[in-house]
Motif scaffolding. Structure first.
Motif, short mmCIF file in Angstrom:
data_model
loop_
_atom_site.label_atom_id
_atom_site.label_comp_id
_atom_site.label_asym_id
_atom_site.label_seq_id
_atom_site.Cartn_x
_atom_site.Cartn_y
_atom_site.Cartn_z
N ARG A 79 0.83 -1.21 0.00
CA ARG A 79 0.00 0.00 0.00
C ARG A 79 0.87 1.26 0.00
N LEU A 83 0.99 4.40 -2.62
CA LEU A 83 0.80 5.76 -2.11
C LEU A 83 2.00 6.67 -2.41
N ARG A 205 -0.61 6.09 -9.16
CA ARG A 205 -0.58 6.06 -7.69
C ARG A 205 -1.99 6.01 -7.13
N ASN A 206 -2.08 5.51 -5.92
CA ASN A 206 -3.35 5.52 -5.17
C ASN A 206 -3.14 6.46 -3.99
N ARG A 207 -3.65 7.69 -4.13
CA ARG A 207 -3.39 8.73 -3.12
C ARG A 207 -4.48 8.78 -2.05
N LEU A 210 -4.47 6.55 4.11
CA LEU A 210 -4.05 5.23 4.57
C LEU A 210 -5.09 4.65 5.53
#
Length: 514
Positions: A79, A83, A205-207, A210
Motif C-alpha cells: 500500500r 501511495l 498512484r493511489n493517493r 491510509l
C-alpha cells in the motif's frame, strides 16, 4: 465507456519506456537479493550461533524475526508503494535493507542480530511488492510481459537454491558475516540503477488516505499466523501459546476482512482477492511454496548429515533445481505464455514438480544422487519454473494501476506465509514419523547411531509424501479456479470473461503519460 476507450487508444500509440529492460535488470537484482537472504542465512546459522553465543532455544529467532517483520508488513508495504510511488519505495527499501544487512554482519551479540534481521524484514516488505508492481505497470505488451515475468519468476523460484550455494561458499571460505555483507553491493547497484533508470508511469498512484485500522489488523493477524506456525515447529501444535496464536490470527484476519468491506479506502480492496484468477494464483502458489520450502530443509539436512556433504557441496547439489527452474521459467513458460491459457502451464507445471517430489520419497541411507536426487530436483525445478512464471504475471494482470502494489504484496504474502507453514508443517510430520520409526525398530537395533539416521530419513520420506499431495492439490486449484484465456485474446473459460477480456485494455492505461 468512451473515457476508457480513449485511454486505451492513447496507450496504443504511446511509445513504451525505452529503459524498461534496463530497469528489469535492477529490479531482478533486488529480487534476487531478497530471495537469497531467505536461505543464505540458514547455512551460516550454526557458525553465527557459536560466535555470538546464541542459545539453542533462541537460535530460531534469527529466522523468525525476519519472517515476522517481512510477512506481517507486506500488505502495508504494498500500500505504501501505491501511495508514495513504486520507484521511491523501491529505492528506500533497498537502502534500508543494505543498512540492516551491515548491522547484521557487524552484530556482536544476539540482540543486534535479532534486531538486524527484523529490520531486514521491514525493508524487505517495502522492497518486494514495489519490485513486482513496477514490472506490472512497466511491461504492458503481452510478449514482453511474458519475457519479463519469465526472468522474474526464475529468480523468485531459483534464488533460494542459489542462496544455499552462495551461503556455503561464504561460510566455508570466508566468514558467516559475509552472508550479510554480500547484500550491500547488491543493494547499492540496484538502488543506483533504479534511481537513474526507472521511470514509473504517471497517474498510477493511489493517493487515498491510509487505512490505519486495516494496517494494524493485517499486520497483527499475519504476525500471529506466521509466529503460530513457526512456534508449532519447536513447541508442538498443542502448545498453549501456539493455539492462542492461531486463534488470534483467525480473529484478527476476520476482523480485517470485515473492516476492508466497510471502509472507504481499504488497505486491501477485496476486489483484488475475489477475482477468481488472482484468488486461484494466490492459493495455488501458497500451497506450492509449502511443498518446496519443506523440501529445501530436508534435502539440506539429508545431504549434510546423512551423506556428509560440505556446505559448498550441498549448495552445488541443488544446481539441477536451479537449472530446471530457469529452463521452465524462461524457455517453457515464456514461449508458451502467449499461446496457451495460464492454467495449462500452472496445472501441468505443478504436476511435473509433484513427479519430481515423488522420486524423492525413495530416499534412504544409500540413495544414489545421480539416479534419484538429481532427476527429482530437475523435474521439481522444471515444473515449478513453468508454473511460477505465469503465476507471477497473472497475479497482477488486469489489476487497476492504483492496486498494483497491494496485489503484488499478496503474491509475496502467499509465498511468505506458505514458507512458514511449509517449514513448520512438514517438519512436524517428519519429526512424528521419525519418532514412530524409532519406537518400531528400537528393540531390534544393534547400532543406535545407524537407527537414528534411518529414522531421520524415514521421517523425511514421510513428509515428502505429504508434499507430493500438496502439489497435486495446487495443480487441481490452478486448473479449477484459473479460467482466463491466453494473454492478448481476451478469452476466458467461464464466468469471469469480462475481467479476462478487459485485462489487456486495463493494463495499457498507465502507459499514457511518459
Amino acid at each position: 465507456m468512451p473515457k476508457t476507450a480513449s485511454l486505451s487508444r492513447a496507450a496504443d500509440t504511446a511509445l513504451p519506456d525505452p529503459s524498461r529492460w534496463k530497469a528489469l535488470a535492477f529490479i531482478a537484482l533486488a529480487q534476487l537479493m531478497v530471495v537469497l537472504d531467505a536461505t543464505i542465512v540458514n547455512i551460516a546459522l550454526p557458525s553465527a550461533q557459536t560466535d555470538l553465543g546464541i542459545s539453542d532455544g533462541n537460535k530460531q529467532w534469527v529466522i523468525t524475526a525476519y519472517a515476522l517483520a517481512f510477512g506481517g508488513l507486506l500488505l502495508f508495504g504494498g500500500r505504501i508503494a501505491d501511495l508514495w510511488g513504486r520507484k521511491r519505495t523501491f529505492v528506500v527499501g533497498l537502502i534500508g535493507f543494505a543498512l540492516a544487512s551491515a548491522l547484521g554482519g557487524a552484530a556482536q551479540n544476539e540482540a543486534m542480530m535479532f534486531g538486524s534481521r527484523a529490520l531486514q524484514g521491514v525493508f524487505g516488505a517495502l522492497l518486494a511488492p514495489a519490485a513486482l508492481s513496477l514490472l506490472a505497470v512497466m511491461f504492458t505488451d503481452a510478449k514482453e510481459r511474458a519475457k519479463a515475468f519469465g526472468i522474474y519468476g526464475a529468480i523468485a523460484g531459483g534464488g533460494g537454491a542459489v542462496g544455499l550455494i552462495l551461503g556455503g561458499f561464504l561460510t566455508e571460505y570466508l566468514n558467516w558475516r559475509w552472508t550479510f555483507f554480500v547484500n550491500i553491493p547488491f543493494a547499492i547497484v540496484a538502488a543506483a540503477g533504479a534511481y537513474f533508470v526507472i521511470r514509473e508511469p504517471s497517474g498510477a498512484r493511489n493517493r487515498a488516505p491510509l487505512d490505519i485500522p486495516g494496517v494494524v489488523l493485517s499486520t497483527l493477524g499475519l504476525v500471529a499466523l506466521v509466529y503460530g506456525f513457526t512456534r508449532a515447529e519447536s513447541a508442538g501444535w498443542s502448545d498453549a501459546l501456539t493455539v492462542s496464536m492461531f486463534i488470534a490470527a483467525a480473529v484478527l484476519l476476520l476482523a480485517f476482512v470485515v473492516t476492508e468491506a466497510r471502509v472507504k479506502s481499504p488497505l486491501l480492496p477485496l476486489r483484488v482477492l475475489t477475482e477468481r484468477n488472482r484468488g486461484g494464483v494466490y492459493l495455488s502458489l501458497g500451497l506450492a511454496i509449502i511443498a518446496m520450502f519443506g523440501l529445501f530443509l530436508f534435502l539440506t539436512y539429508y545431504l549434510q548429515v546423512v551423506k556428509g556433504y560440505s556446505p559448498v557441496k550441498t549448495g552445488f547439489a541443488f544446481m539441477p533445481m536451479i537449472v530446471g527452474m530457469i529452463t521452465g521459467s524462461t524457455q517453457i513458460g515464456t514461449r508458451l505464455m502467449t499461446r496457451v491459457p495460464p492454467r495449462l502451464l500452472m496445472g501441468p507445471g505443478f504436476l511435473v514438480a509433484a513427479v519430481g517430489m515423488l522420486l524423492l520419497t525413495q530416499l534412504d541411507l544409500n540413495t544414489s544422487y545421480a539416479a534419484v536426487i538429481l532427476p527429482g530436483m530437475l523435474l521439481l525445478g522444471l515444473g515449478m519454473g513453468t508454473a511460477f512464471m505465469p503465476a507471477m504475471s497473472l497475479a497482477t494482470h488486469g489489476i487497476e494501476p492504483r492496486d498494483a502494489g497491494v496485489a503484488s504484496a499478496m503474491v509475496n504474502t502467499s509465498q511468505q506465509v506458505g514458507g512458514a507453514i511449509g517449514t513448520a508443517l512438514l517438519n512436524t510430520i517428519a519429526a512424528s514419523a521419525t519418532t514412530a520409526y524409532v519406537a518400531d525398530h528400537a528393540a531390534r537395533a544393534t547400532d543406535p547411531q545407524l537407527l537414528e539416521l534411518q529414522a531421520m530419513v524415514s521421517g523425511f520420506a514421510a513428509a515428502i509424501w505429504w508434499a507430493v499431495g500438496i502439489l497435486v492439490a495446487a495443480a487441481a486449484i490452478a486448473m479449477t479456479l484459473i479460467n482466463t484465456g491466453r494473454p492478448g485474446t481476451g478469452a476466458s473459460g467461464g464466468a469471469d470473461s469480462a475481467s479476462g477480456a478487459g485485462a489487456e485494455e486495463e493494463f495499457k492505461i498507465p502507459v499514457v503519460a511518459h
